[in-house]
Design an enzyme around this catalytic site. Structure first.
Site, PDB file in Angstrom:
ATOM      1  N   GLU A 143      46.364  42.092  35.516  1.00  0.00           N
ATOM      2  CA  GLU A 143      47.355  41.388  36.556  1.00  0.00           C
ATOM      3  C   GLU A 143      47.862  39.868  36.631  1.00  0.00           C
ATOM      4  O   GLU A 143      48.021  38.967  37.187  1.00  0.00           O
ATOM      5  CB  GLU A 143      46.792  42.144  38.077  1.00  0.00           C
ATOM      6  CG  GLU A 143      48.256  42.110  38.544  1.00  0.00           C
ATOM      7  CD  GLU A 143      49.277  42.646  38.232  1.00  0.00           C
ATOM      8  OE1 GLU A 143      49.569  43.529  37.626  1.00  0.00           O
ATOM      9  OE2 GLU A 143      49.912  41.975  37.858  1.00  0.00           O
TER      10      GLU A 143
HETATM   11  C1  LIG Z   1      41.366  48.769  32.644  1.00  0.00           C
HETATM   12  C2  LIG Z   1      43.263  48.044  32.050  1.00  0.00           C
HETATM   13  C3  LIG Z   1      44.312  48.131  33.144  1.00  0.00           C
HETATM   14  C4  LIG Z   1      45.070  47.594  32.585  1.00  0.00           C
HETATM   15  N1  LIG Z   1      46.924  47.879  32.939  1.00  0.00           N
HETATM   16  C5  LIG Z   1      48.020  47.144  32.771  1.00  0.00           C
HETATM   17  C6  LIG Z   1      48.740  48.218  32.908  1.00  0.00           C
HETATM   18  O1  LIG Z   1      49.007  48.653  34.198  1.00  0.00           O
HETATM   19  N2  LIG Z   1      50.062  47.014  32.652  1.00  0.00           N
HETATM   20  C7  LIG Z   1      50.420  46.347  31.537  1.00  0.00           C
HETATM   21  O2  LIG Z   1      51.027  45.927  31.257  1.00  0.00           O
HETATM   22  N3  LIG Z   1      48.775  46.119  31.049  1.00  0.00           N
HETATM   23  C8  LIG Z   1      47.663  46.491  31.408  1.00  0.00           C
HETATM   24  N4  LIG Z   1      46.229  45.805  31.249  1.00  0.00           N
HETATM   25  C9  LIG Z   1      46.568  44.552  30.431  1.00  0.00           C
HETATM   26  C10 LIG Z   1      46.044  42.821  31.456  1.00  0.00           C
HETATM   27  O3  LIG Z   1      47.000  43.007  31.752  1.00  0.00           O
HETATM   28  C11 LIG Z   1      45.413  42.071  30.253  1.00  0.00           C
HETATM   29  O4  LIG Z   1      44.313  42.364  29.151  1.00  0.00           O
HETATM   30  C12 LIG Z   1      45.797  40.847  30.552  1.00  0.00           C
HETATM   31  O5  LIG Z   1      46.690  39.963  31.169  1.00  0.00           O
HETATM   32  C13 LIG Z   1      44.976  39.790  29.608  1.00  0.00           C
HETATM   33  O6  LIG Z   1      46.073  39.370  29.055  1.00  0.00           O
HETATM   34  P1  LIG Z   1      44.358  39.711  26.853  1.00  0.00           P
HETATM   35  O7  LIG Z   1      43.708  41.632  27.924  1.00  0.00           O
HETATM   36  O8  LIG Z   1      45.951  40.185  26.017  1.00  0.00           O
HETATM   37  O9  LIG Z   1      43.414  38.985  27.200  1.00  0.00           O
HETATM   38  P2  LIG Z   1      44.338  37.620  26.119  1.00  0.00           P
HETATM   39  O10 LIG Z   1      45.712  36.972  26.360  1.00  0.00           O
HETATM   40  O11 LIG Z   1      43.561  37.674  24.926  1.00  0.00           O
HETATM   41  O12 LIG Z   1      43.457  37.070  26.746  1.00  0.00           O
HETATM   42  C14 LIG Z   1      41.603  36.661  26.753  1.00  0.00           C
HETATM   43  C15 LIG Z   1      41.464  34.603  27.469  1.00  0.00           C
HETATM   44  O13 LIG Z   1      41.801  34.202  26.887  1.00  0.00           O
HETATM   45  C16 LIG Z   1      42.384  33.884  27.971  1.00  0.00           C
HETATM   46  N5  LIG Z   1      44.218  32.767  28.241  1.00  0.00           N
HETATM   47  C17 LIG Z   1      44.661  33.571  27.354  1.00  0.00           C
HETATM   48  N6  LIG Z   1      45.381  32.598  27.287  1.00  0.00           N
HETATM   49  C18 LIG Z   1      45.687  31.690  27.812  1.00  0.00           C
HETATM   50  C19 LIG Z   1      46.464  30.474  28.429  1.00  0.00           C
HETATM   51  N7  LIG Z   1      47.205  30.360  27.935  1.00  0.00           N
HETATM   52  N8  LIG Z   1      45.112  29.222  29.083  1.00  0.00           N
HETATM   53  C20 LIG Z   1      44.355  29.549  28.980  1.00  0.00           C
HETATM   54  N9  LIG Z   1      43.752  30.494  29.424  1.00  0.00           N
HETATM   55  C21 LIG Z   1      44.138  31.832  28.156  1.00  0.00           C
HETATM   56  C22 LIG Z   1      42.299  34.966  29.650  1.00  0.00           C
HETATM   57  O14 LIG Z   1      42.406  33.933  30.553  1.00  0.00           O
HETATM   58  C23 LIG Z   1      41.641  35.222  29.102  1.00  0.00           C
HETATM   59  O15 LIG Z   1      40.072  35.004  29.762  1.00  0.00           O
HETATM   60  C24 LIG Z   1      45.082  46.134  31.368  1.00  0.00           C
HETATM   61  C25 LIG Z   1      43.994  45.951  31.242  1.00  0.00           C
HETATM   62  C26 LIG Z   1      43.315  46.470  31.037  1.00  0.00           C
HETATM   63  C27 LIG Z   1      41.528  46.171  30.849  1.00  0.00           C
END
Ligand SMILES: Cc1cc2nc3c(=O)[nH]c(=O)nc-3n(C[C@H](O)[C@H](O)[C@H](O)COP(=O)(O)OP(=O)(O)OC[C@H]3O[C@@H](n4cnc5c(N)ncnc54)[C@H](O)[C@@H]3O)c2cc1C
Length: 567
Positions: free
Chosen positions: A427
């Site tokens: 989220e």
């Molecule tokens: C169990 C689970 C359920 C989920 N359910 C849903 C769902 O129902 N629908 C859906 O669409 N998604 C869902 N997600 C996805 C979830 O919302 C994302 O995992 C989350 O938004 C982070 O994206 P990412 O995993 O690609 O991490 P990344 O975006 O790759 O982030 C990795 C790290 O880098 C940091 N970071 C990234 N960009 C920036 C920036 N611009 N500035 C500073 N820091 C940054 C982040 O804070 C994090 O610490 C789910 C994920 C999980 C694990």
């Protein structure tokens, strides 16, 4: 250890800390009388304690599985979901025109917290439907509303949110899923979405996906994203599930926690969908759903934390070790007492902040006033981050209080810690939430923040008459936060971002201090003692946090990548 819903805390916070009566005095929420709220809380507590809480541990042991394309859910989850849906809990905040109860978000938030304590994995399913209902109420055409909202509101069908793709996580603008127009006004949706919570389930007759995708020739980035409603089964002439749409669950993730919540990789292969709101307006529509879900996820953190606290307290009162005074149990040791008291004090602070946030949302909806809207927007990232950090910290200490038995799965303490860990990630990660606070939520030059700080300081002035020392500490912490906020709004974005998380944490500490001060003034001796613990021992953290918040970005990059990688 059976779960007991913290009803006295909700009652106290509603009456003495966040002023729920303001909400029920508005025309919009006139039906939410104190008697009705009491009935709702009592019934939700019964459901959570007796029906849903027993599903939590078996769900952890028996994760959801994908078998021949069907998502087989954990034992008892079908019946548990049915009890939630039949009780009207999915549509508790939804518009009565489509079968909802139209309850204030404040009451909904308390109920969502209880259900999260009972079983986070299962609660995610109705939570996502609630967000989808709100997004459709605000952005869908009348035709889509009439067809889908009654089924979603009753919980007969459930809703999901499909943003994430392998290359598009926090950077939603990088998504590639395509939407091409058909001749009949619908669209063909093609692409892969990952991590889709409750993407399917064997007990649901239909699942409605809200999918972010790009129209042909859409502008790059977030400006070119549109939102589509894509059902698993296309409704027939009677509005019942008909032909299967071209979408499927490819696989389920094996996760650290929330094992019973199916986290799906979804494949959309030319699936039929309908545009929600106009072309390229997907982010605005999705934000309605995300803001709802952010408050909901904050409440999830508090809910899991509450259950972990109750579990740890029961263990600490039973386990005898060392020369403890009194009962002889470890609860008598000063360090264990420190952990338990911090857990309780932080849970109260986080719960109060979430309910302040919810009351602001309700007042904004009821009055349309810009000040309430701005306050709700300001508090949302704080609720999400602080609620989830408290959930992680409390469940972490819960393991610690169990000693070695905390590390052994059998006691159940570890499950709370594993389950809570997702809440700061999904989220919108907590880092991204904090950036939202210092950037978008400060585009008003800090006006919304200053109005909250003014209110806290004037209450602290009044509280001096009875609680001189505590009131002074809250006043001073608020003044320090004000000075840093004045500084912050003058800085370049990169410097704000470098200190965003500590700034948000300091803000939460101050809001928690204000809530505890009210509790000291209006509550009994126990609430006064808890308030003194928080204000004397936890609130001072704001000083170190504000120092970090003002340190700027340069120091973070002084250590180069070569230095970070040096062995
Ligand atoms: C169990 C689970 C359920 C989920 N359910 C849903 C769902 O129902 N629908 C859906 O669409 N998604 C869902 N997600 C996805 C979830 O919302 C994302 O995992 C989350 O938004 C982070 O994206 P990412 O995993 O690609 O991490 P990344 O975006 O790759 O982030 C990795 C790290 O880098 C940091 N970071 C990234 N960009 C920036 C920036 N611009 N500035 C500073 N820091 C940054 C982040 O804070 C994090 O610490 C789910 C994920 C999980 C694990």
């Amino acid at each position: 250890m059976p779960y007991r819903a913290p009803l006295n805390d909700y009652r106290f916070i509603f009456e003495n800390v966040v002023g729920l009566s303001r909400v029920s005095e508005t025309e919009r929420f006139a039906e939410a009388t104190p008697e009705l709220v009491e009935q709702i809380l009592t019934e939700a507590a019964r459901l959570s304690e007796e029906v849903i809480a027993p599903l939590n541990w078996p769900g952890d042991r028996n994760p959801a599985k994908l078998e021949n394309g069907v998502v087989r859910t954990s034992p008892g989850f079908g019946d548990g979901y049915k009890a939630i849906a039949e009780g009207g809990w999915v549509g508790m905040a939804a518009n009565p025109d489509h079968g909802g109860m139209g309850l204030p978000m404040a009451v909904t938030t308390a109920v969502n917290e209880m259900l999260s304590s009972a079983c986070l994995s299962l609660q995610l399913c109705p939570l996502l439907s609630q967000g989808q209902i709100e997004a459709l109420e605000h952005h869908a055409s009348d035709e889509l509303k009439a067809l889908y909202l009654p089924k979603l509101t009753s919980g007969e069908w459930s809703g999901t949110m499909n943003l994430t793709e392998p290359q598009a996580g926090s950077d939603v603008g990088a998504l590639r899923t395509k939407a091409e127009p058909n001749d009949d006004g619908s669209y063909r949706i093609t692409g892969q979405k990952i991590y889709i919570t409750w993407g399917d389930a064997d007990f649901l007759p239909n699942v409605v996906h809200l999918v972010l995708a790009r129209l042909p020739d859409a502008p790059a980035g977030t400006k070119g994203i549109s939102l589509f409603l894509v059902p698993k089964y296309l409704p027939d002439a009677q509005g019942e599930p008909g032909e299967q749409n071209d979408l499927r669950v490819v696989s389920l993730e094996e996760k650290m926690g929330i094992h019973a919540s199916p986290t799906c990789v979804m494949e959309f292969d030319g699936a039929k969908g309908w545009l929600v709101d106009g072309p390229n307006k997907g982010m605005a529509a999705m934000f309605t759903m995300m803001n709802n879900a952010r408050l909901g996820v904050g409440a999830q953190g508090i809910g899991v934390g509450e259950r972990a606290y109750q579990h740890a307290l029961a263990y600490a009162m039973d386990r005898v070790q060392g020369k403890a005074t009194g009962s002889g149990a470890i609860v008598e040791h000063a360090d264990v007492r420190r952990m338990l008291t911090q857990m309780k004090a932080d849970l109260f602070a986080a719960r109060s902040i979430a309910l302040m946030n919810a009351v602001s949302i309700d007042m904004a909806a009821a009055t349309g006033e810009a000040t309430w809207k701005a306050r709700a927007a300001l508090l949302t990232p704080i609720t999400k981050v602080f609620g989830t950090e408290v959930g992680v910290q409390v469940s972490h200490e819960g393991v610690q209080i169990h000693g070695g038995m905390g590390f052994v799965e059998e006691t159940g303490a570890a499950q709370f810690s594993r389950d809570a860990r997702i809440t700061p990630i999904y989220e919108g990660t907590n880092g991204i939430q904090a950036m939202d606070l210092v950037a978008r939520k400060m585009m008003d030059g800090g006006e919304a923040a200053f109005s909250v700080l003014d209110a806290i300081q004037s209450e602290a002035e009044e509280a001096r008459a009875t609680h001189e020392a505590l009131a002074q500490k809250v006043w001073e912490a608020t003044e320090a936060l004000r000075e840093t906020t004045e500084w912050l709004v003058e800085q370049e974005m990169q410097d704000r971002f470098a200190g965003a998380v500590p700034y948000l944490r300091a803000f939460a500490r101050v809001l928690g201090g204000a809530a505890h001060l009210r509790a000291a003034q209006r509550g009994d001796a126990a609430r006064g003692a808890l308030a003194a613990f928080y204000i004397d021992r936890l609130l001072p953290e704001h000083r170190a946090l504000l120092t970090q918040a003002r340190a700027g970005a340069a120091g973070l990059y002084a250590l180069g990548l070569d230095d970070l990688t040096a062995a």
